[in-house]
Design an enzyme around this catalytic site. Structure first.
Site, PDB file in Angstrom:
ATOM      1  N   LYS A   9       2.006   5.172 -10.773  1.00 14.07           N
ATOM      2  CA  LYS A   9       0.809   4.430 -10.382  1.00 14.07           C
ATOM      3  C   LYS A   9       0.303   3.540 -11.513  1.00 14.07           C
ATOM      4  O   LYS A   9      -0.236   2.456 -11.276  1.00 14.07           O
ATOM      5  CB  LYS A   9      -0.284   5.402  -9.931  1.00 14.07           C
ATOM      6  CG  LYS A   9       0.036   6.113  -8.623  1.00 14.07           C
ATOM      7  CD  LYS A   9       0.218   5.129  -7.472  1.00 14.07           C
ATOM      8  CE  LYS A   9       0.397   5.823  -6.148  1.00 14.07           C
ATOM      9  NZ  LYS A   9       0.517   4.883  -5.013  1.00 14.07           N
ATOM     10  N   SER A  50      -3.762   4.362  -8.092  1.00 12.64           N
ATOM     11  CA  SER A  50      -4.474   5.645  -8.021  1.00 12.64           C
ATOM     12  C   SER A  50      -5.297   5.794  -9.284  1.00 12.64           C
ATOM     13  O   SER A  50      -4.958   5.249 -10.347  1.00 12.64           O
ATOM     14  CB  SER A  50      -3.489   6.809  -7.915  1.00 12.64           C
ATOM     15  OG  SER A  50      -4.135   8.041  -8.195  1.00 12.64           O
ATOM     16  N   TYR A  79       3.613  10.984 -10.993  1.00 16.98           N
ATOM     17  CA  TYR A  79       2.644  10.288 -10.137  1.00 16.98           C
ATOM     18  C   TYR A  79       1.789   9.344 -10.977  1.00 16.98           C
ATOM     19  O   TYR A  79       1.607   8.174 -10.633  1.00 16.98           O
ATOM     20  CB  TYR A  79       1.766  11.302  -9.401  1.00 16.98           C
ATOM     21  CG  TYR A  79       0.829  10.665  -8.411  1.00 16.98           C
ATOM     22  CD1 TYR A  79       1.273  10.283  -7.148  1.00 16.98           C
ATOM     23  CD2 TYR A  79      -0.510  10.445  -8.731  1.00 16.98           C
ATOM     24  CE1 TYR A  79       0.422   9.696  -6.230  1.00 16.98           C
ATOM     25  CE2 TYR A  79      -1.368   9.853  -7.830  1.00 16.98           C
ATOM     26  CZ  TYR A  79      -0.906   9.484  -6.581  1.00 16.98           C
ATOM     27  OH  TYR A  79      -1.759   8.873  -5.682  1.00 16.98           O
ATOM     28  N   ASN A 115       0.794  -1.229   0.000  1.00 19.50           N
ATOM     29  CA  ASN A 115       0.000   0.000   0.000  1.00 19.50           C
ATOM     30  C   ASN A 115       0.822   1.274   0.000  1.00 19.50           C
ATOM     31  O   ASN A 115       0.345   2.319  -0.428  1.00 19.50           O
ATOM     32  CB  ASN A 115      -0.920  -0.023   1.239  1.00 19.50           C
ATOM     33  CG  ASN A 115      -1.623   1.284   1.473  1.00 19.50           C
ATOM     34  OD1 ASN A 115      -2.440   1.717   0.667  1.00 19.50           O
ATOM     35  ND2 ASN A 115      -1.307   1.931   2.593  1.00 19.50           N
TER      36      ASN A 115
END
Length: 274
Positions: A189, A157, A185, A98
């Protein structure tokens, strides 16, 4: 003939690792797993908070729980963390991969794409994706040697599967800072989702299932402008609450999803359905 299904969600006697356990979602993930009976290795670089969470799990849910330090940018630290879990719990049945890192330089992290520094790109890729690879590598090796299968769940995400609508960031702040979603990002992800699919097929023969949960925007300190802008993009008309991510984790960790692997469950209020 009556058949019971609620027992499929029971994790009593199972041992779970949650990385990033002291984060915005991590605490809720730990509580969810403990509530259905799992023992929890509460893993975080913030060992003080991890130990507090573990103590609360023991007191509130009556399960075995231990706070364990891990620096996910260090392969040696990850290796030692997994060894500690095995020594403390005996077996590993569930991994919730996680954790995601934070930039050491927020100015560099939120810089425009045309001005983005390669060193910053590499730093975030290392914390968000390299760490996932290393944790999965060492935990998966243990699961394979145990010969009892297992379930690995990785957190991605919504911006790992779709591009951000940059209009929502006009006048938007998070903890008093103007924000955006950097390309790194999204790229990191998206890599988590791809890694999940690879590992799902790679370890299928060993009875190890690997899936992704993909949260949409979770309310956690954004200003009212951002929350309104984001909510206007969501069919359900609001941001998520952290506890709304937990049900998917319990499902994927348990035998209720025994024929589910390589999947990505989007918990996004319908954003990706537009």
């Amino acid at each position: 003939m009556k058949k019971e299904f609620k027992s499929l969600f029971n994790l009593k006697g199972k041992n779970a690792i949650v990385t990033g356990a002291a984060g915005i979602l991590g605490n809720y993930f730990c509580m969810g797993l403990a509530d259905v009976g799992a023992n929890v290795a509460v893993v975080d670089i913030n060992i003080e908070k991890a130990e507090l969470i573990a103590a609360e799990l023991r007191q509130s849910y009556g399960v075995k729980a231990k706070g364990i330090y891990c620096n996910l940018t260090s392969e040696q630290s990850i290796k030692e963390m997994v060894e500690t879990v095995v020594n403390e719990f005996g077996t590993i049945n569930i991994l919730h991969n996680n954790a995601a890192g934070k930039s050491s330089n927020l100015e560099a992290f939120f810089a425009p794409f045309e001005e983005y520094e390669l060193d910053q790109w590499k730093e975030i890729m290392s914390t968000n994706l390299d760490s996932m690879f290393l944790v999965a590598k060492y935990v998966g090796k243990v699961m394979k040697e145990q010969e009892i299968g297992g379930s690995i769940i990785q957190t991605a995400s919504i911006y790992g599967v779709m591009g951000p609508d940059n209009r929502i960031y006009e006048g938007s702040y998070y903890l008093d800072r103007q924000i955006n979603t950097p390309a790194i990002y999204s790229a990191s992800k998206g890599g988590v989702v791809a890694l999940t699919k690879y590992l799902a097929t790679y370890w299928a023969k060993d009875g190890i299932r690997v899936n992704t949960i993909t949260p949409g925007g979770v309310e956690s300190g954004q200003n009212e402008t951002f929350k309104k802008n984001y909510a206007n993009r969501i069919p359900l008309g609001r941001m998520a609450q952290a506890e709304e991510m937990v049900g998917a984790l319990i499902y994927l960790a348990s035998d209720a999803s025994s024929y589910v692997t390589g999947q990505n469950i989007l918990i996004d209020g319908g954003l990706s359905a537009w």
